[in-house]
Design a protein around this motif. Structure first.
Motif, PDB file in Angstrom:
ATOM      1  N   SER A   9       0.808  -1.225   0.000  1.00  0.00           N
ATOM      2  CA  SER A   9       0.000   0.000   0.000  1.00  0.00           C
ATOM      3  C   SER A   9       0.843   1.278   0.000  1.00  0.00           C
ATOM      4  O   SER A   9       0.333   2.349  -0.304  1.00  0.00           O
ATOM      5  CB  SER A   9      -0.950   0.004   1.202  1.00  0.00           C
ATOM      6  N   PHE A  10       2.129   1.173   0.286  1.00  0.00           N
ATOM      7  CA  PHE A  10       3.007   2.345   0.332  1.00  0.00           C
ATOM      8  C   PHE A  10       3.915   2.451  -0.902  1.00  0.00           C
ATOM      9  O   PHE A  10       4.796   3.304  -0.942  1.00  0.00           O
ATOM     10  CB  PHE A  10       3.877   2.304   1.596  1.00  0.00           C
ATOM     11  N   THR A  11       3.729   1.583  -1.880  1.00  0.00           N
ATOM     12  CA  THR A  11       4.586   1.557  -3.067  1.00  0.00           C
ATOM     13  C   THR A  11       4.323   2.775  -3.947  1.00  0.00           C
ATOM     14  O   THR A  11       3.207   2.958  -4.431  1.00  0.00           O
ATOM     15  CB  THR A  11       4.339   0.278  -3.893  1.00  0.00           C
ATOM     16  N   GLU A  53      13.839   9.316   1.544  1.00  0.00           N
ATOM     17  CA  GLU A  53      14.278  10.657   1.937  1.00  0.00           C
ATOM     18  C   GLU A  53      13.137  11.662   1.947  1.00  0.00           C
ATOM     19  O   GLU A  53      13.241  12.711   2.582  1.00  0.00           O
ATOM     20  CB  GLU A  53      15.398  11.139   1.009  1.00  0.00           C
ATOM     21  N   THR A  54      12.041  11.343   1.246  1.00  0.00           N
ATOM     22  CA  THR A  54      10.913  12.274   1.165  1.00  0.00           C
ATOM     23  C   THR A  54       9.855  12.025   2.238  1.00  0.00           C
ATOM     24  O   THR A  54       8.918  12.809   2.364  1.00  0.00           O
ATOM     25  CB  THR A  54      10.227  12.173  -0.211  1.00  0.00           C
ATOM     26  N   LEU A  55       9.996  10.949   3.005  1.00  0.00           N
ATOM     27  CA  LEU A  55       8.955  10.549   3.953  1.00  0.00           C
ATOM     28  C   LEU A  55       9.183  11.118   5.345  1.00  0.00           C
ATOM     29  O   LEU A  55      10.324  11.302   5.771  1.00  0.00           O
ATOM     30  CB  LEU A  55       8.898   9.024   4.035  1.00  0.00           C
ATOM     31  N   ASN A  56       8.081  11.357   6.050  1.00  0.00           N
ATOM     32  CA  ASN A  56       8.197  11.742   7.452  1.00  0.00           C
ATOM     33  C   ASN A  56       8.467  10.476   8.271  1.00  0.00           C
ATOM     34  O   ASN A  56       8.415   9.370   7.744  1.00  0.00           O
ATOM     35  CB  ASN A  56       6.948  12.485   7.944  1.00  0.00           C
ATOM     36  N   GLU A  57       8.733  10.637   9.537  1.00  0.00           N
ATOM     37  CA  GLU A  57       9.167   9.510  10.371  1.00  0.00           C
ATOM     38  C   GLU A  57       8.149   8.372  10.418  1.00  0.00           C
ATOM     39  O   GLU A  57       8.508   7.202  10.282  1.00  0.00           O
ATOM     40  CB  GLU A  57       9.482   9.992  11.783  1.00  0.00           C
ATOM     41  N   LYS A  61       8.710   4.620   8.632  1.00  0.00           N
ATOM     42  CA  LYS A  61       8.668   3.352   9.366  1.00  0.00           C
ATOM     43  C   LYS A  61       7.733   2.359   8.690  1.00  0.00           C
ATOM     44  O   LYS A  61       8.083   1.191   8.507  1.00  0.00           O
ATOM     45  CB  LYS A  61       8.239   3.595  10.807  1.00  0.00           C
ATOM     46  N   GLU A  62       6.553   2.811   8.284  1.00  0.00           N
ATOM     47  CA  GLU A  62       5.595   1.929   7.612  1.00  0.00           C
ATOM     48  C   GLU A  62       6.152   1.421   6.280  1.00  0.00           C
ATOM     49  O   GLU A  62       6.056   0.246   5.971  1.00  0.00           O
ATOM     50  CB  GLU A  62       4.273   2.659   7.384  1.00  0.00           C
ATOM     51  N   ALA A  64       9.319   1.259   5.333  1.00  0.00           N
ATOM     52  CA  ALA A  64      10.482   0.397   5.562  1.00  0.00           C
ATOM     53  C   ALA A  64      10.050  -1.001   6.003  1.00  0.00           C
ATOM     54  O   ALA A  64      10.605  -2.000   5.520  1.00  0.00           O
ATOM     55  CB  ALA A  64      11.406   1.022   6.604  1.00  0.00           C
ATOM     56  N   ASN A  65       9.072  -1.097   6.878  1.00  0.00           N
ATOM     57  CA  ASN A  65       8.588  -2.412   7.309  1.00  0.00           C
ATOM     58  C   ASN A  65       7.983  -3.193   6.151  1.00  0.00           C
ATOM     59  O   ASN A  65       8.215  -4.401   6.020  1.00  0.00           O
ATOM     60  CB  ASN A  65       7.570  -2.266   8.448  1.00  0.00           C
ATOM     61  N   ALA A  66       7.223  -2.516   5.307  1.00  0.00           N
ATOM     62  CA  ALA A  66       6.637  -3.183   4.145  1.00  0.00           C
ATOM     63  C   ALA A  66       7.732  -3.641   3.181  1.00  0.00           C
ATOM     64  O   ALA A  66       7.676  -4.750   2.631  1.00  0.00           O
ATOM     65  CB  ALA A  66       5.652  -2.250   3.442  1.00  0.00           C
ATOM     66  N   GLU A  67       8.738  -2.808   2.982  1.00  0.00           N
ATOM     67  CA  GLU A  67       9.836  -3.162   2.075  1.00  0.00           C
ATOM     68  C   GLU A  67      10.698  -4.294   2.625  1.00  0.00           C
ATOM     69  O   GLU A  67      11.252  -5.082   1.859  1.00  0.00           O
ATOM     70  CB  GLU A  67      10.699  -1.940   1.762  1.00  0.00           C
ATOM     71  N   LEU A  68      10.829  -4.390   3.929  1.00  0.00           N
ATOM     72  CA  LEU A  68      11.583  -5.499   4.517  1.00  0.00           C
ATOM     73  C   LEU A  68      10.966  -6.841   4.122  1.00  0.00           C
ATOM     74  O   LEU A  68      11.684  -7.798   3.802  1.00  0.00           O
ATOM     75  CB  LEU A  68      11.634  -5.376   6.041  1.00  0.00           C
ATOM     76  N   GLU A  69       9.648  -6.910   4.121  1.00  0.00           N
ATOM     77  CA  GLU A  69       8.963  -8.144   3.721  1.00  0.00           C
ATOM     78  C   GLU A  69       9.219  -8.453   2.252  1.00  0.00           C
ATOM     79  O   GLU A  69       9.456  -9.603   1.877  1.00  0.00           O
ATOM     80  CB  GLU A  69       7.462  -8.041   4.002  1.00  0.00           C
ATOM     81  N   VAL A  70       9.163  -7.431   1.418  1.00  0.00           N
ATOM     82  CA  VAL A  70       9.421  -7.620  -0.015  1.00  0.00           C
ATOM     83  C   VAL A  70      10.859  -8.085  -0.225  1.00  0.00           C
ATOM     84  O   VAL A  70      11.121  -9.005  -1.002  1.00  0.00           O
ATOM     85  CB  VAL A  70       9.143  -6.322  -0.805  1.00  0.00           C
ATOM     86  N   ASN A  71      11.789  -7.476   0.489  1.00  0.00           N
ATOM     87  CA  ASN A  71      13.199  -7.858   0.342  1.00  0.00           C
ATOM     88  C   ASN A  71      13.442  -9.294   0.775  1.00  0.00           C
ATOM     89  O   ASN A  71      14.273  -9.988   0.185  1.00  0.00           O
ATOM     90  CB  ASN A  71      14.096  -6.900   1.117  1.00  0.00           C
ATOM     91  N   LYS A  72      12.731  -9.751   1.793  1.00  0.00           N
ATOM     92  CA  LYS A  72      12.854 -11.157   2.201  1.00  0.00           C
ATOM     93  C   LYS A  72      12.440 -12.076   1.065  1.00  0.00           C
ATOM     94  O   LYS A  72      13.104 -13.083   0.791  1.00  0.00           O
ATOM     95  CB  LYS A  72      11.996 -11.430   3.440  1.00  0.00           C
TER      96      LYS A  72
END
Length: 103
Positions: A9-11, A53-57, A61-62, A64-72
């Protein structure tokens, strides 16, 4: 691999386009076009870094967590390709040894 495994959802749109190209590449198996995959993954990494770099904190976080799953998932797939390549090389070497025996 399908597009739903790479997109979340954040792509952002640009990353979604790269993900589509990666999915299309995987459909060409067993050709295993490693140089093209490496190029797409590098592009993907650059887009992700720029987007982060364009995202707020909170959004960061959201995302990055979603991308961690994709990277796995991508890592697992790359590991499968590596194992398949090792098997191919092993079979080739054994074939060469067998051919030399019969000469």
């Amino acid at each position: 691999m399908n597009l739903d495994e790479l997109n979340h959802s954040f792509t952002p749109e640009l990353l979604g386009n790269i993900n589509q190209r990666i999915v299309e590449l995987f459909k060409t198996l067993p050709d295993k076009d490693i140089p093209t995959l490496n190029t797409l993954l590098q592009e993907r990494d650059n887009v992700i870094k720029a987007h982060m770099e364009t995202l707020n904190e909170a959004s960061l976080k959201e995302f990055a967590n979603a991308e961690l799953e994709v990277n796995k998932k991508l890592t697992e797939l790359a590991q499968q390709w590596l194992e398949a390549a090792k098997d191919d090389v092993t079979r080739f070497v054994r074939s060469q040894v067998a051919i030399k025996k019969y000469k």
